[in-house]
Scaffold this motif. Sequence first.
Motif, mmCIF file in Angstrom:
data_model
loop_
_atom_site.group_PDB
_atom_site.id
_atom_site.type_symbol
_atom_site.label_atom_id
_atom_site.label_comp_id
_atom_site.label_asym_id
_atom_site.label_seq_id
_atom_site.Cartn_x
_atom_site.Cartn_y
_atom_site.Cartn_z
ATOM 1 N N SER A 1 -3.676 -0.111 11.826
ATOM 2 C CA SER A 1 -3.213 -1.377 12.382
ATOM 3 C C SER A 1 -2.894 -2.332 11.232
ATOM 4 C CB SER A 1 -4.288 -1.992 13.273
ATOM 5 O OG SER A 1 -5.385 -2.431 12.491
ATOM 6 N N PRO A 2 -2.071 -3.358 11.486
ATOM 7 C CA PRO A 2 -1.729 -4.292 10.408
ATOM 8 C C PRO A 2 -2.944 -4.931 9.737
ATOM 9 C CG PRO A 2 -0.228 -4.596 12.242
ATOM 10 C CD PRO A 2 -1.283 -3.617 12.704
ATOM 11 N N ASP A 3 -3.948 -5.299 10.521
ATOM 12 C CA ASP A 3 -5.131 -5.915 9.932
ATOM 13 C C ASP A 3 -5.897 -4.939 9.046
ATOM 14 O OD1 ASP A 3 -4.518 -8.274 11.127
ATOM 15 O OD2 ASP A 3 -6.121 -8.226 12.619
ATOM 16 N N VAL A 4 -6.008 -3.691 9.486
ATOM 17 C CA VAL A 4 -6.707 -2.686 8.679
ATOM 18 C C VAL A 4 -5.885 -2.340 7.440
ATOM 19 C CG1 VAL A 4 -7.677 -0.357 8.657
ATOM 20 C CG2 VAL A 4 -7.935 -1.785 10.681
ATOM 21 N N GLN B 1 -6.790 -4.861 4.995
ATOM 22 C CA GLN B 1 -8.093 -4.561 4.404
ATOM 23 C C GLN B 1 -7.954 -3.505 3.313
ATOM 24 O OE1 GLN B 1 -11.514 -4.086 7.126
ATOM 25 N NE2 GLN B 1 -10.184 -4.831 8.759
ATOM 26 N N LEU B 2 -7.096 -2.517 3.544
ATOM 27 C CA LEU B 2 -6.860 -1.493 2.528
ATOM 28 C C LEU B 2 -6.214 -2.099 1.286
ATOM 29 C CD1 LEU B 2 -6.808 1.387 1.488
ATOM 30 C CD2 LEU B 2 -4.701 1.766 2.812
ATOM 31 N N ALA B 3 -5.250 -3.006 1.490
ATOM 32 C CA ALA B 3 -4.622 -3.670 0.350
ATOM 33 C C ALA B 3 -5.653 -4.471 -0.447
ATOM 34 C CB ALA B 3 -3.498 -4.581 0.842
ATOM 35 N N LEU B 4 -6.559 -5.133 0.252
ATOM 36 C CA LEU B 4 -7.640 -5.858 -0.420
ATOM 37 C C LEU B 4 -8.543 -4.901 -1.188
ATOM 38 C CD1 LEU B 4 -8.684 -8.466 2.289
ATOM 39 C CD2 LEU B 4 -8.067 -9.013 -0.073
ATOM 40 N N ALA B 5 -8.885 -3.783 -0.557
ATOM 41 C CA ALA B 5 -9.740 -2.799 -1.223
ATOM 42 C C ALA B 5 -9.054 -2.248 -2.471
ATOM 43 C CB ALA B 5 -10.092 -1.670 -0.260
ATOM 44 N N ASN B 6 -7.741 -1.996 -2.398
ATOM 45 C CA ASN B 6 -7.005 -1.527 -3.573
ATOM 46 C C ASN B 6 -7.087 -2.531 -4.715
ATOM 47 O OD1 ASN B 6 -6.160 0.884 -2.430
ATOM 48 N ND2 ASN B 6 -4.161 0.114 -1.823
ATOM 49 N N ALA B 7 -7.050 -3.819 -4.376
ATOM 50 C CA ALA B 7 -7.123 -4.864 -5.397
ATOM 51 C C ALA B 7 -8.532 -5.027 -5.946
ATOM 52 C CB ALA B 7 -6.630 -6.188 -4.823
ATOM 53 N N LEU B 8 -9.538 -4.861 -5.090
ATOM 54 C CA LEU B 8 -10.920 -5.134 -5.486
ATOM 55 C C LEU B 8 -11.621 -3.941 -6.125
ATOM 56 C CD1 LEU B 8 -12.050 -7.189 -2.363
ATOM 57 C CD2 LEU B 8 -11.697 -8.070 -4.684
ATOM 58 N N VAL B 9 -11.092 -2.734 -5.926
ATOM 59 C CA VAL B 9 -11.773 -1.541 -6.431
ATOM 60 C C VAL B 9 -11.823 -1.526 -7.952
ATOM 61 C CG1 VAL B 9 -9.770 0.019 -6.587
ATOM 62 C CG2 VAL B 9 -12.029 0.933 -5.972
ATOM 63 N N GLY C 1 1.143 -13.207 10.046
ATOM 64 C CA GLY C 1 1.137 -12.151 11.053
ATOM 65 C C GLY C 1 -0.224 -11.594 11.380
ATOM 66 N N ALA C 2 -1.300 -12.221 10.876
ATOM 67 C CA ALA C 2 -2.646 -11.694 11.101
ATOM 68 C C ALA C 2 -3.186 -12.115 12.469
ATOM 69 C CB ALA C 2 -3.591 -12.175 10.009
ATOM 70 N N GLU C 3 -4.020 -11.268 13.039
ATOM 71 C CA GLU C 3 -4.707 -11.594 14.286
ATOM 72 C C GLU C 3 -5.813 -12.621 14.018
ATOM 73 O OE1 GLU C 3 -3.986 -10.589 17.302
ATOM 74 O OE2 GLU C 3 -2.347 -9.282 16.669
ATOM 75 N N PRO C 4 -6.121 -13.483 15.006
ATOM 76 C CA PRO C 4 -7.171 -14.491 14.799
ATOM 77 C C PRO C 4 -8.512 -13.896 14.381
ATOM 78 C CG PRO C 4 -5.913 -14.984 16.785
ATOM 79 C CD PRO C 4 -5.443 -13.629 16.309
ATOM 80 N N SER C 5 -8.843 -12.717 14.889
ATOM 81 C CA SER C 5 -10.122 -12.104 14.532
ATOM 82 C C SER C 5 -10.185 -11.753 13.049
ATOM 83 C CB SER C 5 -10.349 -10.837 15.368
ATOM 84 O OG SER C 5 -9.295 -9.900 15.154
ATOM 85 N N PHE C 6 -9.021 -11.443 12.458
ATOM 86 C CA PHE C 6 -9.005 -11.093 11.040
ATOM 87 C C PHE C 6 -9.292 -12.309 10.170
ATOM 88 C CE2 PHE C 6 -6.624 -10.460 7.012
ATOM 89 C CZ PHE C 6 -7.398 -9.433 6.502
ATOM 90 N N ALA C 7 -8.878 -13.486 10.617
ATOM 91 C CA ALA C 7 -9.132 -14.705 9.849
ATOM 92 C C ALA C 7 -10.627 -14.897 9.624
ATOM 93 C CB ALA C 7 -8.540 -15.917 10.566
ATOM 94 N N ILE D 1 0.854 -1.183 0.000
ATOM 95 C CA ILE D 1 0.000 0.000 0.000
ATOM 96 C C ILE D 1 0.893 1.238 0.000
ATOM 97 C CG2 ILE D 1 -1.957 -1.116 1.154
ATOM 98 C CD1 ILE D 1 -0.916 -0.017 3.789
ATOM 99 N N PHE D 2 0.303 2.383 -0.284
ATOM 100 C CA PHE D 2 1.035 3.650 -0.246
ATOM 101 C C PHE D 2 0.962 4.188 1.181
ATOM 102 C CE2 PHE D 2 -0.465 3.083 -4.591
ATOM 103 C CZ PHE D 2 0.709 3.253 -5.306
ATOM 104 N N SER D 3 2.021 3.937 1.937
ATOM 105 C CA SER D 3 1.968 4.171 3.382
ATOM 106 C C SER D 3 1.820 5.641 3.754
ATOM 107 C CB SER D 3 3.219 3.592 4.059
ATOM 108 O OG SER D 3 4.390 4.217 3.568
ATOM 109 N N GLN D 4 2.311 6.562 2.924
ATOM 110 C CA GLN D 4 2.248 7.983 3.251
ATOM 111 C C GLN D 4 0.968 8.651 2.752
ATOM 112 O OE1 GLN D 4 4.537 9.541 5.213
ATOM 113 N NE2 GLN D 4 5.404 7.474 5.437
ATOM 114 N N LEU D 5 0.145 7.892 2.053
ATOM 115 C CA LEU D 5 -1.103 8.448 1.536
ATOM 116 C C LEU D 5 -2.285 7.980 2.373
ATOM 117 C CD1 LEU D 5 -0.579 8.027 -2.318
ATOM 118 C CD2 LEU D 5 0.039 9.957 -0.844
ATOM 119 N N THR D 6 -3.380 8.710 2.272
ATOM 120 C CA THR D 6 -4.575 8.347 3.023
ATOM 121 C C THR D 6 -5.253 7.127 2.402
ATOM 122 O OG1 THR D 6 -6.076 9.715 1.725
ATOM 123 C CG2 THR D 6 -4.932 10.783 3.581
ATOM 124 N N VAL D 7 -6.204 6.577 3.140
ATOM 125 C CA VAL D 7 -6.999 5.457 2.628
ATOM 126 C C VAL D 7 -7.673 5.842 1.315
ATOM 127 C CG1 VAL D 7 -9.081 4.098 3.059
ATOM 128 C CG2 VAL D 7 -7.379 4.394 4.883
#
Length: 240
Positions: free
Chosen positions: A139-142, A145-153, A167-173, A92-98
């Motif tokens: 957060s890493p999980d969010v 989600q942004l990386a997924l959104a970039n791919a799906l948009v 490295g994902a949290e169990p809740s993210f699974a 993702i573009f870390s210095q840019l907004t969502v």
Amino acid sequence: MLSLRAVNQFYGSQHTLWNVDLDFPQGQCTGVIGLPGMGKTTLMNCIVGNLPVESGTIVWHEAGAPPCDLLSQAPGQRQTPRIGYVPQDRRIFSQLTVEENLHIAMRATGTADPVAKSEMFDLFPQLHPLRQRRANGLSPDVQYQLALANALVTRPRVLILDEPMHGAEPSFAQKLTQLLARLNRELGMTVLLAEQQLSFIRRVADRFCMLYRGRNVAQGHVNELNDELIAHWMSLEARR
């Protein structure tokens, strides 16, 4: 259907993929499994076009349309089918907004549909209140989600995920399990998933294929992924 036939790939003089034959049925989720270093990421990058293929074919055949040989297109320009790819490092573009991330993802593929961005906020409701936040503050999980959104948009026909559980949290699974089920069953999207966590593969995949030292040694319905097969190809002894 995405079909690979006799695909070979080299890193210099190292032969990394050996005559790989695989079928990824349209609208299904296929889990590509194997120990680290067995060729999973290499295979994903060959399909996307990030790595050259020495020989073989990679063909997309959608109902009602003629087959399309992806290898006839220049790497990085494989638009038929449009492929969404989320590598392990997210990219993702870390210095840019969502919101800026989504805008760039759409522009990169010539997508200008304003509805697509709002659809991403529906799929990933955590992103909407954070849309003006820089990606490096998530957060890493969010971030994933942004990386997924970039791919799906861009509304891809094929979505490729490389080690999403790393490295994902169990809740993210659980969230990703629900998302993939929706993409498969409601939207008919074809999903390729390179992953080492077999419990996750068994939850989300319809089919599996197993790589060992760059060779496809087994594939079938996920119910056929039994303990005997795993012990033979994914035990510590199999590394030798």
